[in-house]
Design an enzyme around this catalytic site. Structure first.
Site, PDB file in Angstrom:
ATOM      1  CB  CYS A  99     -89.261 -28.382 -17.297  1.00 35.34           C
ATOM      2  SG  CYS A  99     -89.306 -29.026 -18.969  1.00 35.34           S
ATOM      3  CG  HIS A 153     -86.282 -25.684 -15.601  1.00 34.25           C
ATOM      4  ND1 HIS A 153     -86.705 -26.363 -16.594  1.00 34.25           N
ATOM      5  CD2 HIS A 153     -86.224 -24.452 -15.592  1.00 34.25           C
ATOM      6  CE1 HIS A 153     -87.012 -25.513 -17.515  1.00 34.25           C
ATOM      7  NE2 HIS A 153     -86.579 -24.134 -17.007  1.00 34.25           N
TER       8      HIS A 153
END
Length: 564
Positions: A99, A153
Site C-alpha cells: 500500500c 497510506h
C-alpha cells in the site's frame, strides 16, 4: 539519521512552509514544468479515484485481466461504463505491490529507490525529499483540492494524509466515521463477527452501521453538490476519493452475494508455486493469516501448502462481492458528477494501488513481484478525447499518472526528473511518461517495459535455498524498513516486464540492498532469478531462467538500466 536529500528544503517542513524563500523556489520549480505550447483553454477539473487492493479482474478487462480467471463474471457495470469512455490501460503495472510504497510512487511519480518508502511507516518527506505530490501540484496551480478516504497510506506513513502540503483545507480531509467499527479498531470493536477475514453484512446491520465506503461515497456526492460554495468562482477543483474495499477484511453488503452464487466460484487453475521458483520470491501471506478464521487453520503460508478448499472458495467469493460493493459506490459518485455542472469539463482517473493474489500459486494478498500482484487496473477519462473508449496493450506504470493528469487538465508537460540521485534535488518532476499519446494511437508504445520491485529480509550467503524474512508478516507492526536503516540490510527483487521479438517475458533479480552501497542495490550479488514466458505461461507457473542464459543476460541489462 537520514542524510538531507532536499537540496532546497530544510528538514522541518512546517518551518519550510513559513519561509518566503521556499515560496519563491516552489514557484520557480513549478514554472519550469510548463511546456512550450501551453494550452490556453480553461483548466479541467479532476476527479481522482483510488481503490485499495483491486486487481484487474473486471468485466472491462476481459478474460485476460487476470490469467486463468474466466468465471465467475465480475459484476462491475460502473467500472465498465467508465471504461467505455476512457483510455483503458490493459498493461499497467505498479512500482511496488504494497500500500504505502505504491501510493507514494504514484502520488510523487518517483520509483521506490527515490521515495525510499519500502514499508508502512516511513514518510517520503522525511526519508527522501520534499517532492511535490499530484494534489499539491494542482493546489499550487490554483485548484481547490479536497481529499477523502484512502489516498495516501494513512497515519505516520503520510504525515497524516500529507496534511502539510496537498490540500486546500487539510482539516476538512474526510475519513469515514465507521471505519474503526468495521475494522475492529474502534472502542468495542466490530461487534458483528469481529476479527473475521470476510463478512457479509445483513441489511439491518448495514442500515444501523453504514459501511465506510458508503460513507465516503456519500461525502463525495455531497461535496460535488456543494462544490460552488466550497471553491471560488471559476476555480477548478481536484477531488480525491479513495475507497477501502476490496482490502481485507472483505466486508460487504450481504446482497452482493446475489452476483456470486457458491456454484459459480471456482478454485484457481494452479495452486502450486512456480516450478524452480527461488524461495525469496515467496510471501507467506501473513496479512490474511492474522484474521481469526484463518489463524485457527494454523496455516504456515509455506510454498506448496494451500488453504482448505472451502476457505479458498469463500475468500474468493467474498473478494468478488467486495469489488461489486465498490463498483456500486463508484456508480453513485459518477452519477453525482454527471448530474453536476462539471460533467463535461472533468478528467476522471481511477486506479487500483496494486494487484492481489486470490490463491493462485497458493499465494494470497500482494507482497510479491508476480504478475498477479504487480498488474493493476487504471483508466483515464478525458472529455473530448476518450469519449468513445480506447483500449491499449502498451506498457504503462503508476508513475505515469502524474504527467498524464498535468497534460490532460492543464495542457502542460511535466519536467522529466534527472537520472539517479539527481532526482532527489528536484521537487517537481516525473520518472514516468504521459499516457495521453496512447489516446491518439493506442498501438504506439510510450515505453518498452514496466518495472516493479519488492523488498525481503536480508539473505545471508549460504541461505539462498531458504525463505527470506517476510517484512510484512502476520505480526507486522509498522516500522522503518531495514532497506533504509543504518547498519541493516535487505534483499530487493527488481522485476521487468517487456517484449522480446514479440513475446512477453517477466524477468526478476533478487539482489543485496543497503549493504556495500548505502540505500542502493548491489547487483554483484544475486540471490535469485526468475524468468517467465507469458506467451506460453501467462500464469507464471514455470521459472525458465536456467534454460535461457542469453535472454536473461539481455533482460538483466535492461532491468538494471531502467529499474533504478
Amino acid at each position: 539519521n537520514f542524510p538531507a536529500m532536499g537540496a532546497f528544503f530544510s528538514d522541518d517542513r512546517m518551518t519550510m512552509l513559513g519561509s518566503s524563500t521556499l515560496v519563491l523556489v516552489v514557484v520557480v520549480a513549478l514554472a519550469s514544468c510548463a511546456s512550450a505550447g501551453d494550452a490556453t483553454e480553461k483548466p479541467k477539473n479532476i476527479l481522482f479515484l483510488a481503490v485499495d487492493d483491486l486487481r484487474p479482474e473486471l468485466s472491462c478487462y476481459g478474460s485476460d485481466g487476470v490469467p486463468g480467471t474466466n468465471e465467475p463474471a465480475i459484476h462491475s457495470p460502473n467500472f465498465d461504463r467508465l471504461a467505455s469512455k476512457s483510455l483503458l490501460l490493459l498493461k499497467n503495472y505498479v512500482q511496488q505491490a504494497v500500500c504505502s510504497p505504491t501510493r507514494t510512487s504514484l502520488l510523487t511519480s518517483r520509483r521506490p529507490d527515490r521515495t525510499r518508502v519500502f514499508d508502512l511507516y516511513s514518510y517520503f518527506r522525511t526519508v527522501a525529499a520534499n517532492y511535490t505530490t499530484i494534489p499539491e501540484y494542482f493546489l499550487h496551480h490554483g485548484f481547490y483540492t479536497q481529499g477523502m478516504g484512502k489516498i495516501f497510506h494513512p497515519g505516520h506513513a503520510s504525515g497524516k494524509d500529507d496534511s502539510c502540503c496537498s490540500w486546500t483545507n487539510a482539516s476538512e480531509y474526510f475519513h469515514a466515521p465507521n471505519l474503526g467499527y468495521w475494522s475492529g479498531t474502534a472502542k468495542g470493536g466490530r461487534a458483528f463477527e469481529s476479527g473475521f477475514s470476510h463478512v457479509a453484512v445483513p441489511a439491518d446491520v448495514e442500515k444501523q452501521h453504514p459501511l465506510p465506503d458508503t460513507q465516503i461515497a456519500d461525502h463525495a456526492i455531497a461535496t460535488l453538490k456543494n462544490m460552488d460554495s466550497l471553491k471560488n468562482d471559476d476555480q477548478p477543483f481536484f477531488l480525491a476519493v479513495g475507497f477501502h474495499k476490496p482490502h481485507l477484511p472483505f466486508v460487504f453488503p450481504e446482497r452482493m452475494l446475489q452476483y456470486y452464487p457458491t456454484s459459480s466460484v471456482k478454485l484457481p487453475s494452479d495452486q502450486m508455486p512456480p516450478k524452480d521458483m527461488p524461495p525469496i520470491a515467496w510471501s507467506a501471506y501473513g496479512e490474511i493469516r492474522q484474521y481469526v478464521d484463518i489463524a485457527k487453520l494454523n496455516a504456515s503460508g509455506a510454498p506448496g501448502t494451500v488453504l482448505p478448499k472451502d476457505t479458498v472458495l469463500s475468500l474468493r467469493q467474498a473478494y468478488y462481492a467486495a469489488v461489486s460493493h465498490t463498483d456500486e459506490n463508484l456508480g453513485r459518485v459518477l452519477d453525482a458528477l454527471e448530474a453536476s455542472p462539471y460533467a463535461n469539463n472533468t478528467v476522471i482517473s481511477i486506479w487500483g494501488d496494486h494487484g492481489w493474489q486470490l490463491g493462485e500459486h497458493g499465494e494470497w494478498c500482494k507482497h510479491t513481484n508476480f504478475e498477479f500482484a504487480t498488474h493493476a487496473p487504471m483508466m483515464v477519462h478525458v472529455p473530448g478525447l476518450t469519449d468513445k473508449g480506447i483500449k491499449t496493450e502498451m506498457y504503462t506504470e503508476h508513475a505515469d499518472l502524474f504527467p498524464t493528469l498535468v497534460e490532460a487538465s492543464l495542457g502542460k508537460t511535466l519536467e522529466k526528473c534527472p537520472p539517479g540521485d539527481k532526482s532527489f534535488e528536484v521537487a517537481t518532476c516525473t520518472e514516468g511518461t504521459s499516457m495521453l499519446p496512447l489516446a491518439k494511437d493506442p498501438t504506439a508504445p510510450i515505453k518498452s517495459a514496466s518495472f516493479s520491485q519488492y523488498p525481503r529480509g536480508y539473505v545471508h550467503p549460504g541461505d539462498e535455498d531458504r525463505m527470506a524474512e517476510d517484512l510484512f508478516n502476520n505480526v507486522y507492526t509498522p516500522s522503518t524498513s531495514p532497506c533504509i536503516e543504518p547498519n541493516k540490510s535487505c534483499t530487493m527483487g527488481y522485476s521487468i516486464i517487456t517484449r522480446v521479438d514479440g513475446t512477453e517475458y517477466r524477468y526478476t533479480e533478487w539482489v543485496d540492498f543497503n549493504t556495500i552501497h548505502k540505500f542502493k542495490p548491489d547487483f554483484n550479488r544475486v540471490v535469485g532469478r526468475e524468468l517467465y514466458n507469458h506467451a506460453a505461461d501467462p500464469g507464471e507457473n514455470f521459472n525458465i531462467y536456467k534454460s535461457e542464459p542469453e535472454l536473461c543476460s539481455k533482460l538483466s541489462d535492461e532491468l538494471r538500466a531502467g529499474a533504478i
